[in-house]
Design an enzyme around this catalytic site. Structure first.
Site, short mmCIF file in Angstrom:
data_model
loop_
_atom_site.label_atom_id
_atom_site.label_comp_id
_atom_site.label_asym_id
_atom_site.label_seq_id
_atom_site.Cartn_x
_atom_site.Cartn_y
_atom_site.Cartn_z
N SER A 137 87.32 27.09 32.04
CA SER A 137 86.81 26.16 33.05
C SER A 137 85.73 26.87 33.88
CB SER A 137 87.96 25.63 33.91
OG SER A 137 87.57 24.50 34.64
N ASP A 193 88.18 15.60 28.05
CA ASP A 193 88.16 16.34 29.32
C ASP A 193 87.25 15.62 30.32
OD1 ASP A 193 88.05 18.21 31.37
OD2 ASP A 193 87.91 19.92 30.01
N HIS A 205 91.52 18.11 29.98
CA HIS A 205 91.14 19.41 30.53
C HIS A 205 92.21 20.47 30.29
CE1 HIS A 205 88.68 21.98 33.03
NE2 HIS A 205 89.70 22.28 33.80
#
Length: 710
Positions: A561, A647, A682
């Site tokens: 991320s 995501d 995600h």
């Protein structure tokens, strides 16, 4: 494992469709922006071609993947129970079952009202009066993805609100059940954010919805038994920089609406016994002031405890200070704990007879108990532990009048432990230790704290864990994150043993932008100081090489991320320092994203990165470090990028574009792999076995790339 086998599938080459993006007089030609449209069959075909290429380049690792998966599985007690937590007339706990992907949430009745010792439950023995509240396996049936977003029981224990997401897009459907009869209630609310909060009348439930950018922005009140069309909008936040949250104080006396940007917050409260009333602002939002509240009864008076970073006596309390106020007048503030430069206050929980403080000192979490007396506050007691590195924090403590504090403890080498701390005596009662099957012995491993020195002289903490007797220089996996004041605290991992037992060292670079060393640590790793995050990581890597722990040919960098942004930046900054880079859902095209206010979360992110739309300096600074814009014609390490098609936080297109540009631009023959989960969000795949397989895939690649699996 031998050398890399010849690829059966050729590396996909994405076509170029030049698009110009001009801001502040700077034009960037983006050849791969067309990959953003996942409704385009060409895009899906390209991602599937990348998956096929990745599969062919990693085919030789199949036996190693299976071995690691088998190790994780064999070390995990698959059929297990959590330590029960007391709430009302019931003990609440969760169960896992061998062969099942998801947890099962249950409860059983309390035998005696004054019994605070949780029952010792056995997976092999039927539990008298057990009631299953949520079986994730049943709810997931027929779906590729499943996530639970809310599980909230009324104070009287009769009603359940729960929500599920079966797409991975973080839009949940809220449902209800009568726990007395076991029957489903007809009410159903689609498109909610995670979470649901009951009022004390057990008739009203509050929930959140999100806007088009996935920002929770609206609070709704639903009365059970009524149609959704009758739901009342309680609060709406129009400012796109602010998220909205909803909950209640630990006492359950007050409902709270939390409104917060990255740097500013505001809280509104309402007595839970009056759910249709109007909420009152505790402290009107003040740019740059963050605060949280808790309700305590001190000397018989209702008071708010306010943890804030506002200005006190002309000085900004950047590491936060704790004050209390009468509920009737939150402006009448009395300082309980002043600001300290070396201690970051993080949370306060209130109980009927004591407070619990969570804070951070010397890059470690701390916990203290503060008794409440008839006249006010007693003597604060910090809990002490004997490991050099550890993490500690309050656990599930639903009861207001509990004589015990449930808490969790772990380290890199100590499996998670659940304790009850006896407030009156100070005794620490071990309730459960995470079982690790196969004869795990913590004495076989060691953990240490080391320090690197950054270019500007700042000392950067590094956490290191390895199997005792590991010979240096060793293959090493260096993990980093460094954003949002998130701290990477010591924690045990069953899966990580598969690396350590193969002679690999695991290290964490606690770089600026995280929160390990206080708010200043975060502030000096964001906005126009963001490059400190990247150069700190490089300094840590160089330190590990210079001190003989590893070599560049044996070191892998790892981040996900915003930590994936770190990976992309480091790949450009110091490609010669690493054999490989593992980037999970990486934020590698930040400028394109932050320049587009219509994308999920963008406006909120301006407080973290700056606003490149409005500010040329911010634009130029981000342009100078954005991994995608700065891909160059030089030899990169081997790269494995992993992303998910659904995501909503870091769109799959970012790593897809990055890999396409790297493949077109870089020199050398290091393998460049992109793996896209075609039905996940995600957090990646759902289900524990699928997650174990994903970890095994990553670790096999890591070991192979570092030359550690021969």
């Amino acid at each position: 494992m031998g050398g890399m086998s010849s690829p059966v599938t050729p590396a996909p080459v994405a076509k170029k469709v030049p698009q110009e993006r001009t801001h502040h007089g700077d034009t960037f030609v983006d050849d791969y922006e067309w990959l953003r449209d996942k409704s385009n069959p060409e895009v899906i075909a390209h991602l599937e071609a990348e998956n096929a290429y990745t599969a062919s380049r990693t085919e030789h690792l199949g036996p190693l993947r299976e071995a690691i998966f088998g190790e994780i599985k064999s070390r995990t007690q698959e059929t297990d129970l959590s330590v029960p937590s007391r709430m009302g007339r019931w003990w609440y706990y969760s169960r896992s079952f061998e062969g099942k992907q998801y947890g099962v949430h249950c409860r059983c009745p309390i035998d005696a009202p004054d019994d605070w010792t949780p029952p010792v439950l056995s997976a092999e023995v039927d539990i008298p009066g057990e009631q299953v509240l949520i079986d994730g396996n049943e709810l997931a049936e027929g779906h590729d993805f499943f996530a639970l977003g809310a599980m909230s029981v009324t104070l009287d224990g009769t009603l359940l609100a729960y929500s599920v997401d079966t797409e991975g897009d973080e839009r949940y459907t809220l449902r209800f059940a009568n726990l007395d009869t076991g029957e489903a209630i007809a009410d159903e609310i689609t498109g909610t954010a995670p979470g649901a909060t009951w009022s004390v009348d057990n008739r009203h439930v509050f929930y959140l919805t999100v806007d088009e950018s996935w920002r929770p922005d609206t609070v709704w009140r639903h009365e059970l038994g009524t149609d959704r069309s009758a739901d009342v909008q309680v609060f709406h936040e129009p400012d796109e920089r602010f998220w909205v949250g909803f909950g209640s104080t630990r006492s359950e006396k007050y409902l709270t609406i939390w409104i917060g940007s990255k740097i500013t917050s505001e809280i509104r409260y309402l007595e839970s016994s009056d759910p249709e009333g109007e909420f009152t602002v505790v402290w009107p939002r003040e740019e740059g002031v963050e605060y949280g509240i808790e309700h305590a009864v001190v000397g018989g008076e209702d008071r708010f405890l306010i943890l804030h970073n506002g200005v006190v006596d002309g000085v900004k309390a950047e590491n936060f200070t704790l004050v209390d106020t009468p509920v009737a007048d939150p402006t009448d503030r009395r300082t309980l704990i002043p600001h300290r430069a070396n201690v970051r206050l993080e949370e306060v929980d209130a109980f009927a007879g004591h407070l619990v403080l969570g804070y951070r000192r010397d890059a470690l979490t701390r916990l203290a108990v503060w008794p409440l007396t008839e006249s006010g506050y007693g003597e604060l007691r910090e809990l002490e532990f004997d490991e050099e590195l550890y993490s500690v924090g309050a656990g599930s403590n639903p009861e207001w009048e509990s004589p015990l504090l449930r808490m969790g403890y772990t380290s890199f080498i100590t499996p998670s432990r659940i304790f009850d701390y006896e407030i009156a005596s100070g005794a620490l009662l071990l309730r459960k230790e995470q079982p690790v099957l196969g004869g795990y012995d913590p004495a076989d491993y060691e953990q240490h704290r080391d320090w690197a020195v950054a270019a500007d002289g700042t000392r950067i903490p590094i956490s290191i864990v390895q199997r005792r007797g590991t010979t240096a220089p060793a293959p090493l996996l260096l993990y980093g994150y460094g954003s949002y004041e998130s701290s990477i605290d010591p924690g045990f991992s069953v899966a990580r043993l598969s690396l350590l037992d193969r002679g690999m060292v695991f290290a964490v670079a606690h770089v600026r932008g995280g929160g390990e060393m206080g708010r200043h640590w975060y502030d000096t790793g964001k906005m126009l100081s963001k490059k400190n995050t990247f150069t700190d990581f490089v300094s840590c890597a160089r330190h590990l090489v210079d001190t003989g722990r590893t070599t560049p040919q044996r070191m892998i960098a790892d981040g996900g991320s915003a930590g994936g942004l770190l990976m992309g930046a480091v790949a450009n900054l110091a490609p010669d320092l690493f054999a490989g880079i593992l980037a999970n859902v990486p934020f590698v095209d930040p400028l394109t994203s932050i320049l587009d206010p219509s994308l999920p979360l963008t406006v909120i992110e301006w407080d973290e990165w700056g606003n490149p739309l409005a500010d040329k300096d911010v634009y130029d600074y981000m342009r100078s470090y954005s991994p995608y814009e700065n891909v160059g014609a030089h030899d990169y390490p081997a790269i494995l990028a992993i992303t998910s098609i659904n995501d909503t936080r870091v769109l799959y297109v970012e790593p897809a574009k990055w890999v396409a540009k790297l493949r077109d631009t870089k020199t050398g023959d290091s393998p460049l792999l992109l793996k896209t989960e075609m039905s996940a969000g995600h957090g990646g795949v759902s289900g524990r076995y699928e997650k174990w397989r994903e970890v095994a895939f990553e670790y096999a690649w890591v070991l192979d790339t570092a030359g550690a699996c021969a």
